[in-house]
Motif scaffolding. Structure first.
Motif, mmCIF file in Angstrom:
data_model
loop_
_atom_site.group_PDB
_atom_site.id
_atom_site.type_symbol
_atom_site.label_atom_id
_atom_site.label_comp_id
_atom_site.label_asym_id
_atom_site.label_seq_id
_atom_site.Cartn_x
_atom_site.Cartn_y
_atom_site.Cartn_z
ATOM 1 N N UNK A 1 62.317 41.776 -36.481
ATOM 2 C CA UNK A 1 61.332 42.057 -37.527
ATOM 3 C C UNK A 1 61.332 43.540 -37.892
ATOM 4 N N UNK A 2 61.358 44.401 -36.894
ATOM 5 C CA UNK A 2 61.332 45.836 -37.181
ATOM 6 C C UNK A 2 62.576 46.262 -37.962
ATOM 7 N N UNK A 3 63.739 45.868 -37.479
ATOM 8 C CA UNK A 3 65.000 46.252 -38.133
ATOM 9 C C UNK A 3 65.024 45.707 -39.562
ATOM 10 N N UNK A 4 64.671 44.444 -39.732
ATOM 11 C CA UNK A 4 64.703 43.800 -41.050
ATOM 12 C C UNK A 4 63.717 44.435 -42.022
ATOM 13 N N UNK B 1 71.285 53.317 -37.470
ATOM 14 C CA UNK B 1 71.173 54.490 -36.595
ATOM 15 C C UNK B 1 69.727 54.694 -36.144
ATOM 16 N N UNK B 2 68.788 54.554 -37.077
ATOM 17 C CA UNK B 2 67.379 54.756 -36.730
ATOM 18 C C UNK B 2 66.914 53.763 -35.669
ATOM 19 N N UNK C 1 75.576 27.890 -33.583
ATOM 20 C CA UNK C 1 76.107 27.365 -34.838
ATOM 21 C C UNK C 1 75.446 27.939 -36.072
ATOM 22 N N UNK C 2 74.932 29.134 -35.966
ATOM 23 C CA UNK C 2 74.272 29.772 -37.108
ATOM 24 C C UNK C 2 75.335 30.170 -38.114
ATOM 25 N N UNK C 3 75.133 29.776 -39.379
ATOM 26 C CA UNK C 3 76.129 30.112 -40.407
ATOM 27 C C UNK C 3 75.526 30.864 -41.585
ATOM 28 N N UNK C 4 74.244 30.718 -41.822
ATOM 29 C CA UNK C 4 73.614 31.383 -42.963
ATOM 30 C C UNK C 4 73.356 32.852 -42.666
ATOM 31 N N UNK C 5 73.492 33.676 -43.706
ATOM 32 C CA UNK C 5 73.162 35.091 -43.563
ATOM 33 C C UNK C 5 71.663 35.239 -43.389
ATOM 34 N N UNK C 6 71.225 36.172 -42.546
ATOM 35 C CA UNK C 6 69.787 36.406 -42.406
ATOM 36 C C UNK C 6 69.298 37.251 -43.587
ATOM 37 N N UNK C 7 68.579 36.640 -44.495
ATOM 38 C CA UNK C 7 68.189 37.331 -45.718
ATOM 39 C C UNK C 7 66.687 37.580 -45.842
ATOM 40 N N UNK C 8 65.934 37.157 -44.879
ATOM 41 C CA UNK C 8 64.476 37.363 -44.973
ATOM 42 C C UNK C 8 63.960 38.040 -43.726
#
Length: 147
Positions: A17-20, A114-115, A140-147
């Motif tokens: 959550x923080x990074x995203x 980096x941060x 088996x994760x294939x979708x990009x994490x976009x949210x």
């Protein structure tokens, strides 16, 4: 009943959550979303691609790609054109402005990385990346994490 903090998933979610959110804020300051950035990055350095191919790469529906494309077209960062192979099909490509913008946004991704992770020794960063990549494969994760 174990505490929430007894679960590895809790800590993964805290960091994720923080990074995203930090990255999303950096991108928002430049007028794009994480999903828009991901689409631009997929197209960067590539010939025009069919929305169906982009959907496959990103793990999205074709409709979701169309909505993202529409937003980027409105921002003059993407163009939709007829496929040279089949005039009925369409392809998506970055505009010159879009191509020129990707390195700037990539620099934001590097700054965010980096941060969030530069305090870790290099060996730990590599180990963490290796472990997370292994988990993605295992699950088996294939979708990009976009949210």
């Amino acid at each position: 009943v174990p505490d929430l903090t007894d679960h590895l998933g809790y800590w993964l979610r805290q960091v994720s959550n923080h990074v995203s959110h930090a990255f999303a804020r950096r991108l928002a300051a430049k007028g794009v979303t994480v999903a828009e950035w991901a689409l631009m990055r997929v197209l960067h350095g590539e010939p025009p691609l069919a929305p169906s191919r982009i959907a496959e790469v990103m793990g999205l529906t074709r409709g979701a790609v169309t909505k993202l494309a529409d937003r980027l077209i409105a921002k003059s960062l993407l163009i939709r054109q007829a496929s040279p192979d089949d005039g009925r099909a369409q392809t998506l490509a970055l505009t010159t402005a879009g191509r020129d913008f990707v390195p700037e946004l990539a620099a934001l991704a590097e700054q965010n990385e980096a941060a969030c992770f530069a305090h870790l020794p290099e060996a730990d960063r590599h180990a963490l990346q290796r472990i997370l990549q292994d988990m993605v494969r295992h699950l088996g994760v294939t979708a990009m994490p976009l949210a």
